[in-house]
Design a protein around this motif. Structure first.
Motif, PDB file in Angstrom:
ATOM      1  N   SER B 291       0.952   2.946  -3.286  1.00 55.34           N
ATOM      2  CA  SER B 291       2.349   3.307  -3.452  1.00 55.34           C
ATOM      3  C   SER B 291       3.215   2.160  -2.951  1.00 55.34           C
ATOM      4  N   LYS B 292       3.893   1.485  -3.863  1.00 55.59           N
ATOM      5  CA  LYS B 292       4.628   0.270  -3.489  1.00 55.59           C
ATOM      6  C   LYS B 292       5.661   0.534  -2.388  1.00 55.59           C
ATOM      7  N   ASN B 293       6.308   1.703  -2.476  1.00 55.22           N
ATOM      8  CA  ASN B 293       7.352   2.000  -1.497  1.00 55.22           C
ATOM      9  C   ASN B 293       6.803   2.377  -0.132  1.00 55.22           C
ATOM     10  N   ALA B 294       5.502   2.526  -0.062  1.00 53.09           N
ATOM     11  CA  ALA B 294       4.902   2.860   1.238  1.00 53.09           C
ATOM     12  C   ALA B 294       3.708   1.958   1.477  1.00 53.09           C
ATOM     13  N   ARG B 295       3.840   0.700   1.041  1.00 51.26           N
ATOM     14  CA  ARG B 295       2.694  -0.212   1.126  1.00 51.26           C
ATOM     15  C   ARG B 295       2.641  -0.914   2.478  1.00 51.26           C
ATOM     16  N   ALA B 296       1.427  -1.171   2.938  1.00 46.54           N
ATOM     17  CA  ALA B 296       1.244  -1.854   4.219  1.00 46.54           C
ATOM     18  C   ALA B 296       1.727  -3.301   4.156  1.00 46.54           C
ATOM     19  N   ARG B 297       2.215  -3.807   5.312  1.00 46.55           N
ATOM     20  CA  ARG B 297       2.621  -5.207   5.407  1.00 46.55           C
ATOM     21  C   ARG B 297       1.420  -6.097   5.728  1.00 46.55           C
ATOM     22  N   ALA B 298       0.473  -5.511   6.418  1.00 44.47           N
ATOM     23  CA  ALA B 298      -0.700  -6.293   6.836  1.00 44.47           C
ATOM     24  C   ALA B 298      -1.907  -5.371   6.864  1.00 44.47           C
ATOM     25  N   ILE B 299      -3.033  -5.913   6.433  1.00 36.79           N
ATOM     26  CA  ILE B 299      -4.240  -5.077   6.414  1.00 36.79           C
ATOM     27  C   ILE B 299      -5.392  -5.838   7.062  1.00 36.79           C
ATOM     28  N   GLN B 300      -6.137  -5.108   7.871  1.00 38.57           N
ATOM     29  CA  GLN B 300      -7.418  -5.640   8.328  1.00 38.57           C
ATOM     30  C   GLN B 300      -8.456  -4.555   8.091  1.00 38.57           C
ATOM     31  N   GLU B 334       1.457  -5.534  -9.982  1.00 40.63           N
ATOM     32  CA  GLU B 334       2.349  -5.799 -11.113  1.00 40.63           C
ATOM     33  C   GLU B 334       3.350  -4.676 -11.362  1.00 40.63           C
ATOM     34  N   TYR B 335       3.178  -3.557 -10.662  1.00 39.57           N
ATOM     35  CA  TYR B 335       4.001  -2.389 -10.974  1.00 39.57           C
ATOM     36  C   TYR B 335       4.929  -2.008  -9.829  1.00 39.57           C
ATOM     37  N   GLY B 336       5.919  -1.215 -10.201  1.00 41.28           N
ATOM     38  CA  GLY B 336       6.737  -0.557  -9.185  1.00 41.28           C
ATOM     39  C   GLY B 336       5.929   0.568  -8.571  1.00 41.28           C
ATOM     40  N   ASP B 337       6.591   1.500  -7.904  1.00 41.76           N
ATOM     41  CA  ASP B 337       5.857   2.568  -7.239  1.00 41.76           C
ATOM     42  C   ASP B 337       5.267   3.523  -8.278  1.00 41.76           C
ATOM     43  N   VAL B 338       3.949   3.618  -8.307  1.00 40.89           N
ATOM     44  CA  VAL B 338       3.292   4.404  -9.360  1.00 40.89           C
ATOM     45  C   VAL B 338       3.266   5.902  -9.042  1.00 40.89           C
ATOM     46  N   PRO B 343       5.325  15.461  -8.900  1.00 47.14           N
ATOM     47  CA  PRO B 343       5.610  16.678  -8.135  1.00 47.14           C
ATOM     48  C   PRO B 343       4.487  17.031  -7.162  1.00 47.14           C
ATOM     49  N   VAL B 344       3.253  16.672  -7.536  1.00 41.10           N
ATOM     50  CA  VAL B 344       2.120  16.970  -6.643  1.00 41.10           C
ATOM     51  C   VAL B 344       2.256  16.172  -5.346  1.00 41.10           C
ATOM     52  N   ILE B 345       2.518  14.885  -5.512  1.00 42.66           N
ATOM     53  CA  ILE B 345       2.682  14.014  -4.340  1.00 42.66           C
ATOM     54  C   ILE B 345       3.875  14.491  -3.503  1.00 42.66           C
ATOM     55  N   GLU B 346       4.972  14.778  -4.177  1.00 46.83           N
ATOM     56  CA  GLU B 346       6.185  15.188  -3.484  1.00 46.83           C
ATOM     57  C   GLU B 346       5.938  16.436  -2.628  1.00 46.83           C
ATOM     58  N   ALA B 347       5.234  17.403  -3.210  1.00 47.75           N
ATOM     59  CA  ALA B 347       4.973  18.651  -2.471  1.00 47.75           C
ATOM     60  C   ALA B 347       4.118  18.381  -1.237  1.00 47.75           C
ATOM     61  N   LYS B 348       3.132  17.508  -1.405  1.00 47.85           N
ATOM     62  CA  LYS B 348       2.239  17.207  -0.272  1.00 47.85           C
ATOM     63  C   LYS B 348       3.013  16.474   0.840  1.00 47.85           C
ATOM     64  N   VAL B 349       3.870  15.534   0.425  1.00 47.69           N
ATOM     65  CA  VAL B 349       4.664  14.797   1.407  1.00 47.69           C
ATOM     66  C   VAL B 349       5.528  15.777   2.205  1.00 47.69           C
TER      67      VAL B 349
END
Lengths: 331, 666
Positions: B291-300, B334-338, B343-349
């Motif tokens: 999810s681009k809008n909730a993507r990590a800045r750094a990963i290990q 290459e994409y925006g937030d997929v 609605p499924v994601i929204e309800a879970k959030v």
């Protein structure tokens, strides 16, 4: 009691008195052991210890109070003070057990030890083994072993206002630690549910106004003179965190002990209390039926208190009477 | 759309959590990793450094250079970053109780490299509150710990503006058993506790406070339930935005961004069929990148063989390659937030947010996060969640491939070789480190050291910011142990609540538990008294989940359990076993120092005359070491493979029976 057994008991008792940690730990295991041969050995040891022991040495102190009142941290702070005064300290820390599994989580020993190489502190944790709010039957004999090896024996137990009678009937000095801001302690005191302690403490005085109010309420609820007589019950404030008031508490405990000694009360009280515990132990081992066999609770207590015989020899004799008595079916 | 016209997002910072043996060896590793495409550094310090002891302190024995690099003084720090220009590097340091000190050393090294400290970029983890709940590298009580945390924050906000002064960690909460809701709630409660403390310290003028909020970053976990984990990250973003706006009045949306780094879940990595961990790690990485809008800045990423022992450089390279494949080969960037608009994601959030708000209210009702650490509320909640998880694994409700289902496997060529697929730390590393430390101490100006420590003491006692005198100490050649000793004197030390005093979850008990209970009870009767078990956590390792779960399970199985928490010395353990009259001692060690610690404990037990008490151990223990330990007399070695705790309890009863002359099979 046969001779080798008596010699073994004498040897163990001497090792305990010399402060031998392995011997002390081994003796506590023995007192915990319910197998008949262990019981016999334990009785021999206790009889020996009591004979060897000057009745007025060592101080048995009980600390009780509701959960979260800060008993363990206060105990730890007291231990530091006692160690600075050169006194050797043993602790029996009693925690509740699960009524379902019988299992228990025993804790707080690390808090109470000043360091791993200080031989002047010994901590044994105990589960109350289903005696809710009370003490299991092992506590009393264990306290006798520890009194033989240490200057102060501290028994710490959670009290919820109903079963402190156990600890009050075991210790020379009982100290109740009240929870600041909780009215329970005051209510219990007023209602007479709480056995009157010799010392009342409000720990965590850094809580400020709340603790001060509790302090005032406790002071007002107390008649101040202990039913034992000649002792004005002090209400003290301590902070285990900063150490404030802990020296004063240790001083008051010492004063109470000296009072008991100066009035020659210590031995008589111990005799009375020990009779109670002996009865409890017999009840634990032989049940109500066994107590009836010995003439019933009242008569038994009177017999135990009146006689000048060594309590444990008496205990051995009573066990003998019960074990060899013809069974009820008259077989 | 042709490939050439697509504008790809910049990938996240790719790091590998690493460090071992010595500053020089770690420096070589870092330079290799950078040459292979790693874009930032993530420094792992060894446990003595994290808990404020020099390498030659008795408590450091066996721990030097094991789980990270030992850093004793500026010389070590300089060697660690040799030929790595700090002005251009982005360095993350997993350091907490001693964070002000390690940052001070970093600043002093930058000065020596001729780099303006104001230009430094990177992160100090600096979240001590979670150390009390998980991981266990705390030193001081909660209040002074919060003060040190806030001192570091206020210093960097004013002097090193690009530094991330604290990484509020929900990562370790999940490792300790937290559910996604608990992770959200406890991490955000920690953040508000810290920000409130910074605000109330008066060190930052009100108009600059939004900048402080903007510098707060997070360190998050991602488990295998990757859809829910993605939703958790979206929930984090939304809740943080609201909190920054409403509680702290931050108007600039950029300063309200939920910035986070990730290490994916280690708790779920298995020792059985460890190759399966690779796909676990990849799926978990997906959760924090999808999810681009909730993507990590750094990963290990952890290495596939973490549950077996320390990973080798090759294992770490593999973990890095996983990130590179996702970022460079796939079309993810290459994409925006997929997920926007689902609605499924929204309800879970929304469900996660609602749950987290309710849990935050509970924390507030118990006095806030700092009080909840001291009174044990949060720790108990975590132990309870973890106990539930373990029960679900035992019952098969929670399926783990290769662990409680599909256990059959062909022999793995990955773990077959001579080194069994793990890293061996050179046993000479500790000796060499101690020798170099002693040489360093001998050549420094002791008057300067004493003066610097005196300034440190005044600042600690007087309440002025700890950073300037710490930097002065770093320059003067003070050691990690000396810096910490001064603060230990001023602040005191602390033991956190163990959290094991939770109500039994399974009162009725499964058949397996009932059988163990009966055996515990009968054996106790045969031995004359209830079975007693001492659970010891020796050494500096603070990963106490295993010990806690065994303690809770042992209680539920009917044992009387003596457990005193982390960081006990071998002498304390032997003494406790003797005084408490236990029937068995169980040790838990995860830091790799099991050989040294067991040797010490056996010798202490011998001295105390209790060598006959059976000793068992649990932890991350390679098979070869397990054989060595058993040859020394250990009665059992449990590893992460031993997932069924009823079986562990049963084995312990059998061992107790054998040790006391009873029929072991009965």
């Amino acid at each position: 009691m046969n001779l080798p057994e008596a010699n073994a008991a004498a040897e163990l008792a001497a090792a305990i008195a010399s402060g031998d940690r392995a011997a002390i730990a081994g003796a506590l295991n023995l007192l915990d052991d319910r197998r008949p041969d262990a019981r016999a050995k334990a009785t021999a040891l206790l009889a020996h210890l009591q004979r060897a022991q000057d009745h007025a040495t060592g101080q048995l102190i009980g600390i009780t109070g509701p959960p979260g009142a800060g008993k363990s941290t206060l105990s730890a702070a007291l231990i530091r003070v006692w160690r600075q005064r050169g006194l050797r300290v043993a602790v029996l820390a009693v925690d509740p057990s699960s009524p379902i599994s019988g299992g228990a989580l025993l804790g707080d020993r690390v808090r109470m030890q000043t360091s791993a190489d200080d031989d002047g502190v010994f901590v044994r944790s105990l589960s109350n083994r289903g005696q809710f709010g009370g003490l299991s039957a092992e506590v009393w004999p264990m306290s006798i072993v520890l009194l033989a090896g240490f200057d102060i024996v501290l028994i710490e137990t959670v009290g919820v206002g109903q079963r402190e009678v156990d600890i009050a009937r075991l210790c020379d000095t009982t100290c109740y630690v009240a929870q600041p801001g909780s009215g329970d302690s005051v209510q219990f005191l007023k209602a007479g549910i709480l056995e009157v302690p010799h010392i009342l403490v409000v720990n965590k005085d850094d809580m400020g106004a709340v603790a001060r109010r509790t302090l005032a309420e406790l002071g007002a609820a107390l008649t101040r003179t202990h039913p034992d007589g000649h002792w004005q019950v002090p209400v003290l404030a301590t902070s285990a965190a900063s150490g404030t008031g802990v020296e004063a508490l240790a001083d008051v405990m010492q004063q109470h002990y000296e009072l008991l000694r100066s009035q020659q009360q210590l031995a008589a009280r111990r005799r009375r209390y020990q009779s109670y515990w002996l009865h409890k132990r017999l009840q634990d081992e032989f049940g109500s039926f066994g107590i009836e066999r010995l003439g019933g609770e009242k008569a038994l207590l009177a017999e135990l208190e009146a006689q000048d015989m060594n309590l444990f020899e008496q205990y051995a004799a009573l066990r003998q009477r019960l074990c060899s008595a013809p069974s009820a079916t008259g077989k | 759309m042709s490939q050439a016209t697509v504008k790809r997002d910049h990938p996240w910072l790719m790091r590998t959590y690493s460090g071992h043996s010595s500053a020089r060896a770690s420096n070589e590793l870092y330079r290799t990793n950078l040459s292979r495409g790693q874009t930032g550094l993530s420094v792992a310090f060894d446990l003595p450094t994290q808990t404020g002891y020099d390498s030659d302190h008795p408590l450091a024995r066996g721990e030097v250079g094991k789980v990270g690099v030992p850093i004793n003084h500026i010389g070590d720090m300089e060697a660690l970053f040799d030929q790595i220009p700090l002005g251009q590097m982005n360095t993350s340091m997993t350091i907490n109780a001693t964070a002000p000190w390690l940052l001070a050393l970093y600043i002093a090294v930058a000065e020596r490299q001729g780099v303006d400290p104001a230009a430094l970029q990177g992160t100090t983890q600096n979240d001590v509150l979670k150390e009390f709940l998980s991981r266990g590298t705390y030193i001081f009580p909660p209040q002074p710990s919060v003060r040190l945390t806030t001192d570091l924050i206020t210093y960097t906000v004013q002097h090193i503006p690009k530094w991330n002064p604290t990484n509020i960690c929900s990562y370790h909460l999940q490792e300790a058993g937290a559910t996604p809701t608990q992770e959200l709630a406890f991490a955000l409660s920690t953040a508000t506790a810290i920000l409130d403390a910074v605000r109330d310290s008066g060190q930052i003028p009100a108009e600059r406070f939004p900048a402080v909020v903007g510098r707060i970053s997070f360190f998050v976990n991602a488990g295998i339930r990757f859809v829910e984990e993605t939703c958790k990250l979206r929930a984090f973003g939304r809740m943080w935005d609201t909190l920054a706006r409403e509680r702290y009045g931050v108007s600039d949306p950029k300063q309200r961004l939920f910035r986070y780094g990730v290490q994916v879940n280690s708790l779920g990595l298995t020792e059985s069929q460890p190759e399966n961990n690779v796909q676990r790690i990849v799926l978990e990485m997906l959760a924090v990148t999808l999810s681009k809008n909730a993507r990590a800045r750094a990963i290990q990423l952890p290495a596939w063989n973490e549950a077996l022992g320390l990973p080798r450089p090759w294992d770490q390279q593999w973990a890095l390659r996983m990130q590179q494949v996702l970022a460079l080969e796939t079309d993810l960037l290459e994409y925006g937030d997929v997920l926007d608009g689902s609605p499924v994601i929204e309800a879970k959030v929304q469900e996660l947010i609602d749950g987290a708000l309710a849990e935050i209210a509970q924390v507030d009702a118990h006095g806030g996060m700092v009080a909840c650490i001291d009174n044990g509320y949060v720790k108990r909640e975590l132990v309870q969640s973890h106990t539930r998880r373990m029960r679900n694994i035992e019952s098969g409700e929670l399926q783990i491939v290769g662990v409680n289902c599909y256990q059959e496997s062909a022999e793995s060529p990955l773990t077959a070789g001579e080194e069994s697929g793990i890293m061996k730390v050179d046993e000479r590393a500790e000796r060499e480190q101690i020798a170099s430390l002693q040489a360093f101490r001998a050549q420094r100006d002791s008057t300067k050291v004493a003066q610097a420590l005196q300034q440190l003491r005044s600042a600690a006692a007087g309440g002025s910011n700890i950073m300037p005198p710490s930097i002065e100490c770093a320059r003067a050649g003070v050691t990690t142990g000396e810096w910490s000793a001064v603060l230990r004197e001023v602040f005191g030390e602390y033991r956190a609540p163990t959290g094991i005093d939770i109500a039994p979850l399974n009162l009725a008990g499964s058949d397996a538990l009932e059988q163990v209970r009966a055996r515990v009870r009968c054996t106790g009767e045969e031995l004359g008294r209830p079975l007693r078990l001492l659970i010891g956590k020796p050494g500096l390792d603070g990963h106490s989940n295993g010990a806690e779960q065994i303690a809770v399970k042992g209680r539920d199985a009917g044992f009387e359990i003596v457990y005193e928490g982390i960081r006990l010395t071998p002498a304390q353990i032997a003494r406790a076993a003797q005084e408490e009259g236990v029937h068995l001692i169980g040790l838990s060690v995860l830091s790799g120092s099991h050989l040294e610690l067991v040797e010490d404990i056996l010798s202490e037990m011998k001295t105390a005359g209790i060598a006959d008490i059976p000793l068992v151990i649990g932890g991350i223990i390679p098979a070869e070491d397990a054989r060595r330990l058993q040859a020394q007399g250990l009665k059992a070695v449990f590893t992460p493979k031993d997932i069924d705790m009823n079986v562990i309890m049963d084995t312990m009863v059998t061992i107790i029976r054998a040790a006391n002359g009873l029929d072991p099979a009965a």
